[in-house]
Design an enzyme around this catalytic site. Structure first.
Site, PDB file in Angstrom:
ATOM      1  N   GLU A  58       0.809  -1.214   0.000  1.00 52.60           N
ATOM      2  CA  GLU A  58       0.000   0.000   0.000  1.00 52.60           C
ATOM      3  C   GLU A  58       0.851   1.277   0.000  1.00 52.60           C
ATOM      4  O   GLU A  58       0.575   2.182  -0.812  1.00 52.60           O
ATOM      5  CB  GLU A  58      -0.956  -0.006   1.209  1.00 52.60           C
ATOM      6  CG  GLU A  58      -1.975  -1.128   1.181  1.00 52.60           C
ATOM      7  CD  GLU A  58      -1.527  -2.371   1.947  1.00 52.60           C
ATOM      8  OE1 GLU A  58      -2.392  -3.027   2.564  1.00 52.60           O
ATOM      9  OE2 GLU A  58      -0.297  -2.681   1.926  1.00 52.60           O
ATOM     10  N   CYS A  81      -2.824  -3.943   7.071  1.00 50.34           N
ATOM     11  CA  CYS A  81      -2.444  -4.133   8.471  1.00 50.34           C
ATOM     12  C   CYS A  81      -2.766  -2.880   9.280  1.00 50.34           C
ATOM     13  O   CYS A  81      -2.858  -1.771   8.751  1.00 50.34           O
ATOM     14  CB  CYS A  81      -0.965  -4.485   8.591  1.00 50.34           C
ATOM     15  SG  CYS A  81       0.156  -3.162   8.077  1.00 50.34           S
ATOM     16  N   CYS A  90      -0.555   0.031   7.446  1.00 47.54           N
ATOM     17  CA  CYS A  90      -1.025   0.414   6.120  1.00 47.54           C
ATOM     18  C   CYS A  90      -2.417   1.043   6.177  1.00 47.54           C
ATOM     19  O   CYS A  90      -2.739   1.921   5.372  1.00 47.54           O
ATOM     20  CB  CYS A  90      -1.032  -0.799   5.195  1.00 47.54           C
ATOM     21  SG  CYS A  90       0.619  -1.445   4.869  1.00 47.54           S
ATOM     22  N   ALA A 170      18.172 -50.193  -7.743  1.00 47.13           N
ATOM     23  CA  ALA A 170      18.334 -50.970  -6.512  1.00 47.13           C
ATOM     24  C   ALA A 170      19.641 -50.631  -5.812  1.00 47.13           C
ATOM     25  O   ALA A 170      19.746 -50.726  -4.587  1.00 47.13           O
ATOM     26  CB  ALA A 170      18.262 -52.459  -6.824  1.00 47.13           C
ATOM     27  N   ASP A 206      23.424 -38.649  -1.592  1.00 40.61           N
ATOM     28  CA  ASP A 206      23.605 -37.781  -2.749  1.00 40.61           C
ATOM     29  C   ASP A 206      24.605 -36.654  -2.512  1.00 40.61           C
ATOM     30  O   ASP A 206      24.898 -35.897  -3.437  1.00 40.61           O
ATOM     31  CB  ASP A 206      22.259 -37.158  -3.144  1.00 40.61           C
ATOM     32  CG  ASP A 206      21.219 -38.197  -3.517  1.00 40.61           C
ATOM     33  OD1 ASP A 206      21.603 -39.303  -3.924  1.00 40.61           O
ATOM     34  OD2 ASP A 206      20.016 -37.899  -3.380  1.00 40.61           O
ATOM     35  N   LEU A 210      20.951 -28.923  -1.314  1.00 43.89           N
ATOM     36  CA  LEU A 210      19.621 -28.378  -1.009  1.00 43.89           C
ATOM     37  C   LEU A 210      19.537 -26.869  -1.202  1.00 43.89           C
ATOM     38  O   LEU A 210      18.705 -26.194  -0.587  1.00 43.89           O
ATOM     39  CB  LEU A 210      19.184 -28.745   0.415  1.00 43.89           C
ATOM     40  CG  LEU A 210      19.224 -30.238   0.775  1.00 43.89           C
ATOM     41  CD1 LEU A 210      18.806 -30.428   2.230  1.00 43.89           C
ATOM     42  CD2 LEU A 210      18.338 -31.057  -0.152  1.00 43.89           C
ATOM     43  N   ARG A 213      20.159 -23.129  -6.875  1.00 41.05           N
ATOM     44  CA  ARG A 213      21.338 -22.958  -7.720  1.00 41.05           C
ATOM     45  C   ARG A 213      21.052 -22.155  -8.991  1.00 41.05           C
ATOM     46  O   ARG A 213      21.966 -21.855  -9.750  1.00 41.05           O
ATOM     47  CB  ARG A 213      21.930 -24.322  -8.081  1.00 41.05           C
ATOM     48  CG  ARG A 213      22.442 -25.072  -6.863  1.00 41.05           C
ATOM     49  CD  ARG A 213      23.195 -26.337  -7.249  1.00 41.05           C
ATOM     50  NE  ARG A 213      22.333 -27.333  -7.868  1.00 41.05           N
ATOM     51  CZ  ARG A 213      21.572 -28.190  -7.180  1.00 41.05           C
ATOM     52  NH1 ARG A 213      21.556 -28.142  -5.862  1.00 41.05           N
ATOM     53  NH2 ARG A 213      20.831 -29.075  -7.806  1.00 41.05           N
TER      54      ARG A 213
END
Length: 372
Positions: A58, A81, A90, A170, A206, A210, A213
């Site tokens: 706003e 708010c 606001c 597997a 792995d 996380l 990138r």
């Protein structure tokens, strides 16, 4: 609440929603909010919230509108708010600017607002209407809304699988099951999240980072918190996860002081969950919500993915399906208890299916049952 909205109202609120999406990756932990100010049918101000601690939508729109805001209508995607936080209220800014009408999409469930903004505007003689394009605004802020309504963040579980529902061979090899376009799409889901969460086994297997990138995504200096559920503190201090910039939170059952010290020295924050195991997912999520986490993006193996499903803590399931088959002995999509009755199955409904490169992305919403 009003149902007397015309086509012009819809156009302007749709524009406010478009503006709000500009903050998709940057506003966390605040909501994504847009504002359009219209006087005599002409848009005189536009604004959106870009980043926590900076101006809300706003004031940005009011600054653009200037004196033309007097007598105008403001279209806002969330109730303005009425409290003092890192920025001013606001509602007071709208009152001071001399607006005569405020239309907003949804009520703000934050207890610091929760109807107070609308009431303050009405008490100042401003016509206030709500409910316009509410579903679209809800969809833009699922985590912020759920956290304030329930004390839990919004949880997305992402899995990549083959046509025969396998996530790895597997022998554990899974890189790369899906193509470049699907992996780029995952980066965007990470970027909008408060938390990227995985399990220690996946991180170890792995050597996962996380991180976000994709450097084309402007995060405005924000980085999603990376959280690893590590009951026995098996993450190595040398893991790539800890070598990357940005916060890493390890949630554990372990009270091993030596391991905790080594991991802390490597840059991790280690939090022990006394009285509620790091494997108590409801407790984990409530803790993350207490740290203002809105959206949690779960990228984990079959065991942890299955645990979230079984605990009925999944709000959205993202399944990337690659056009391959890996064979019946590959790793399953999710590990769930064996059932004797079809009526006990875990049901989902499709909310979206789209092609991403050579793969499919299916967005599914769990269908909750009365009891299991």
């Amino acid at each position: 609440m009003s149902s007397a909205f015309d086509a012009v109202d819809h156009v302007h609120m749709a524009e406010a929603l478009r503006l709000a999406r500009e903050g998709l990756y940057t506003t966390d932990p605040n909501p994504r909010v847009g504002c359009v100010i219209v006087r005599d049918g002409v848009v005189v101000g536009r604004g959106y919230h870009r980043k926590a601690g900076e101006g809300h939508a706003e004031p940005h729109a009011l600054g653009q509108a200037g004196e033309q805001a007097r007598g105008a209508t403001a279209y806002v995607t969330l109730e303005p708010c009425a409290h003092h936080g890192r920025t001013g209220p606001c509602a007071e800014a709208l009152i001071a600017a001399g607006l005569t009408r405020v239309v907003y999409a949804i009520d703000d469930p934050n207890p610091a607002v929760a109807g107070q903004g609308a009431e303050r505007l009405r008490s100042a003689g401003i016509r206030v209407e709500s409910g316009l394009l509410s579903a679209a605004s809800e969809a833009l802020n699922p985590g912020f809304l759920k956290r304030h309504r329930t004390g839990l963040p919004y949880v997305r579980v992402k899995v990549a699988s083959s046509l025969d529902g396998r996530t790895a061979l597997a022998n554990g090899r899974s890189q790369w099951l899906t193509g470049d376009a699907a992996r780029a799409d995952v980066q965007r889901w990470r970027a909008r999240s408060s938390v990227v969460l995985s399990g220690a086994a996946t991180v170890d297997r792995d050597d996962a980072r996380l991180t976000v990138r994709d450097t084309s995504i402007d995060l405005a200096g924000r980085r999603p918190l990376r959280v690893v559920l590590d009951p026995h503190l098996t993450v190595k201090p040398s893991a790539r996860l800890l070598a990357e910039a940005g916060g890493v939170l390890l949630m554990t059952d372990s009270d091993d002081a030596a391991k905790t010290a080594a991991l802390t020295a490597a840059g991790a924050e280690v939090v022990r969950m006394p009285g509620q195991s790091a494997r108590n997912l409801d407790g984990v999520l409530r803790y993350l919500a207490s740290r203002d986490a809105n959206e949690v993006f779960v990228e984990a193996g079959a065991r942890l993915a299955g645990s979230f499903i079984e605990a009925a803590l999944v709000d959205e399931f993202l399944l990337y399906m690659a056009p391959h088959m890996l064979g019946h002995d590959g790793a399953p999509l999710a590990m769930l208890p064996m059932l004797d009755e079809l009526g006990d199955r875990w049901d989902f409904r499709f909310s979206d299916v789209m092609r991403v490169g050579d793969d499919l992305r299916m967005t599914l919403i769990p269908v909750m049952k009365e009891s299991r």
